[in-house]
Design a protein around this motif. Structure first.
Motif, mmCIF file in Angstrom:
data_model
loop_
_atom_site.group_PDB
_atom_site.id
_atom_site.type_symbol
_atom_site.label_atom_id
_atom_site.label_comp_id
_atom_site.label_asym_id
_atom_site.label_seq_id
_atom_site.Cartn_x
_atom_site.Cartn_y
_atom_site.Cartn_z
ATOM 1 N N ALA A 1 0.822 -1.209 0.000
ATOM 2 C CA ALA A 1 0.000 0.000 0.000
ATOM 3 C C ALA A 1 0.859 1.265 0.000
ATOM 4 N N VAL A 2 1.905 1.273 0.782
ATOM 5 C CA VAL A 2 2.785 2.447 0.811
ATOM 6 C C VAL A 2 3.409 2.662 -0.564
ATOM 7 N N TYR A 3 3.876 1.604 -1.200
ATOM 8 C CA TYR A 3 4.447 1.721 -2.547
ATOM 9 C C TYR A 3 3.410 2.265 -3.523
ATOM 10 N N GLN A 4 2.193 1.702 -3.483
ATOM 11 C CA GLN A 4 1.157 2.119 -4.420
ATOM 12 C C GLN A 4 0.744 3.570 -4.184
ATOM 13 N N ILE A 5 0.657 3.961 -2.924
ATOM 14 C CA ILE A 5 0.273 5.334 -2.610
ATOM 15 C C ILE A 5 1.359 6.313 -3.062
ATOM 16 N N MET A 6 2.612 5.930 -2.869
ATOM 17 C CA MET A 6 3.707 6.819 -3.252
ATOM 18 C C MET A 6 3.900 6.899 -4.766
ATOM 19 N N SER A 7 3.606 5.832 -5.483
ATOM 20 C CA SER A 7 3.916 5.808 -6.904
ATOM 21 C C SER A 7 2.724 6.077 -7.820
ATOM 22 N N ALA B 1 -6.001 4.953 -8.210
ATOM 23 C CA ALA B 1 -7.035 4.232 -7.447
ATOM 24 C C ALA B 1 -6.928 4.585 -5.959
ATOM 25 N N GLN B 2 -7.402 5.775 -5.624
ATOM 26 C CA GLN B 2 -7.287 6.245 -4.246
ATOM 27 C C GLN B 2 -8.010 5.341 -3.247
ATOM 28 N N VAL B 3 -9.205 4.900 -3.590
ATOM 29 C CA VAL B 3 -9.989 4.082 -2.658
ATOM 30 C C VAL B 3 -9.308 2.744 -2.401
ATOM 31 N N ALA B 4 -8.923 2.066 -3.438
ATOM 32 C CA ALA B 4 -8.317 0.738 -3.289
ATOM 33 C C ALA B 4 -6.999 0.814 -2.508
ATOM 34 N N TYR B 5 -6.175 1.784 -2.831
ATOM 35 C CA TYR B 5 -4.878 1.883 -2.161
ATOM 36 C C TYR B 5 -5.029 2.343 -0.716
ATOM 37 N N SER B 6 -5.989 3.212 -0.451
ATOM 38 C CA SER B 6 -6.245 3.638 0.926
ATOM 39 C C SER B 6 -6.769 2.466 1.760
ATOM 40 N N ILE C 1 -17.955 -7.463 -0.928
ATOM 41 C CA ILE C 1 -19.254 -7.262 -1.587
ATOM 42 C C ILE C 1 -19.214 -6.044 -2.496
ATOM 43 N N LEU C 2 -18.656 -4.940 -1.990
ATOM 44 C CA LEU C 2 -18.590 -3.714 -2.800
ATOM 45 C C LEU C 2 -17.732 -3.894 -4.045
ATOM 46 N N SER C 3 -16.679 -4.692 -3.934
ATOM 47 C CA SER C 3 -15.831 -4.899 -5.113
ATOM 48 C C SER C 3 -16.545 -5.710 -6.192
ATOM 49 N N LEU C 4 -17.539 -6.473 -5.785
ATOM 50 C CA LEU C 4 -18.333 -7.218 -6.772
ATOM 51 C C LEU C 4 -19.479 -6.379 -7.315
ATOM 52 N N THR C 5 -20.088 -5.552 -6.458
ATOM 53 C CA THR C 5 -21.237 -4.762 -6.898
ATOM 54 C C THR C 5 -20.839 -3.432 -7.536
ATOM 55 N N HIS C 6 -19.670 -2.907 -7.202
ATOM 56 C CA HIS C 6 -19.182 -1.633 -7.746
ATOM 57 C C HIS C 6 -17.742 -1.793 -8.241
ATOM 58 N N PRO C 7 -17.536 -2.584 -9.274
ATOM 59 C CA PRO C 7 -16.174 -2.850 -9.734
ATOM 60 C C PRO C 7 -15.439 -1.612 -10.230
ATOM 61 N N ALA D 1 -11.060 -0.552 -9.518
ATOM 62 C CA ALA D 1 -10.383 -0.850 -10.777
ATOM 63 C C ALA D 1 -9.032 -1.519 -10.511
ATOM 64 N N HIS D 2 -8.402 -1.134 -9.414
ATOM 65 C CA HIS D 2 -7.167 -1.771 -8.953
ATOM 66 C C HIS D 2 -7.523 -2.523 -7.676
ATOM 67 N N PRO D 3 -7.051 -3.727 -7.521
ATOM 68 C CA PRO D 3 -7.440 -4.516 -6.352
ATOM 69 C C PRO D 3 -6.810 -4.003 -5.054
ATOM 70 N N SER D 4 -7.560 -4.176 -3.976
ATOM 71 C CA SER D 4 -7.037 -3.922 -2.638
ATOM 72 C C SER D 4 -6.849 -5.282 -1.960
ATOM 73 N N VAL D 5 -6.348 -5.272 -0.753
ATOM 74 C CA VAL D 5 -6.127 -6.529 -0.030
ATOM 75 C C VAL D 5 -7.451 -7.257 0.181
ATOM 76 N N TRP D 6 -8.509 -6.505 0.450
ATOM 77 C CA TRP D 6 -9.788 -7.117 0.782
ATOM 78 C C TRP D 6 -10.726 -7.255 -0.406
ATOM 79 N N SER D 7 -10.413 -6.694 -1.568
ATOM 80 C CA SER D 7 -11.338 -6.795 -2.701
ATOM 81 C C SER D 7 -11.444 -8.246 -3.153
ATOM 82 N N GLY D 8 -12.639 -8.591 -3.582
ATOM 83 C CA GLY D 8 -12.888 -9.982 -3.973
ATOM 84 C C GLY D 8 -12.727 -10.934 -2.811
#
Length: 155
Positions: free
Chosen positions: A50-56, A61-66, A109-115, A119-126
């Motif tokens: 997450a730190v790498y993704q936020i910095m780079s 994908a602000q929501v996914a990385y946050s 659930i949100l990653s399935l209903t609001h893909p 757009a970029h996966p988070s740890v908890w998506s899916g």
């Protein structure tokens, strides 16, 4: 000859009391140690990623990385509280693992209903599919382990 000593009940009560005071296995032994290790690995993996993704590329994908950073921080809290014998650590562990489970389910659930939001996966998506569904299974096992070791909550 066949008489029992008069204090046999007293001796039995004392032995039973001493048996109750015998050291019980801690939640940081056996399976607990494995749970703590998995939490530690997830804490490191999720936080560094997450730190790498936020910095780079935070603007992509602000929501996914946050959410990945939040999950990493929750894993850090869970790792340290599960491994601690300090007063209140059991309760902190319960909250951290409970919040994790709710987060995995809601974000899953949100990653399935609001893909489009994920757009970029988070740890908890899916439901943690990118991490082999460990983020979904681990809090269930963790809550069971905490329930099983609930007598330590006031230690």
């Amino acid at each position: 000859m066949g008489e029992k000593p008069r204090n046999s009940r007293i001796m039995q009560a004392a032995q039973n009391r001493n048996a109750d005071k015998a050291p019980k296995p801690s939640r940081t032994t056996g399976l607990g140690r494995v749970i703590i290790a998995v939490y530690g690995i997830l804490a490191l993996a999720a936080t560094v990623r997450a730190v790498y993704q936020i910095m780079s590329k935070f603007d992509e994908a602000q929501v996914a990385y946050s959410l990945s950073l939040i999950s990493g921080l929750i894993y850090i809290v869970a790792t340290f509280s599960l491994s601690s014998a300090k007063r209140g650590a059991w309760l902190v562990s319960l909250y951290a693992v409970g919040i994790e489970l709710v987060g995995v389910i809601v974000v899953g659930i949100l990653s399935l209903t609001h893909p489009e939001v994920f757009a970029h996966p988070s740890v908890w998506s899916g439901f943690g599919e990118g991490y082999g569904y460990i983020p979904l299974v681990l809090p269930i096992v963790g809550l069971w382990w905490l329930y099983r070791n609930r007598s330590e909550r006031h230690a």
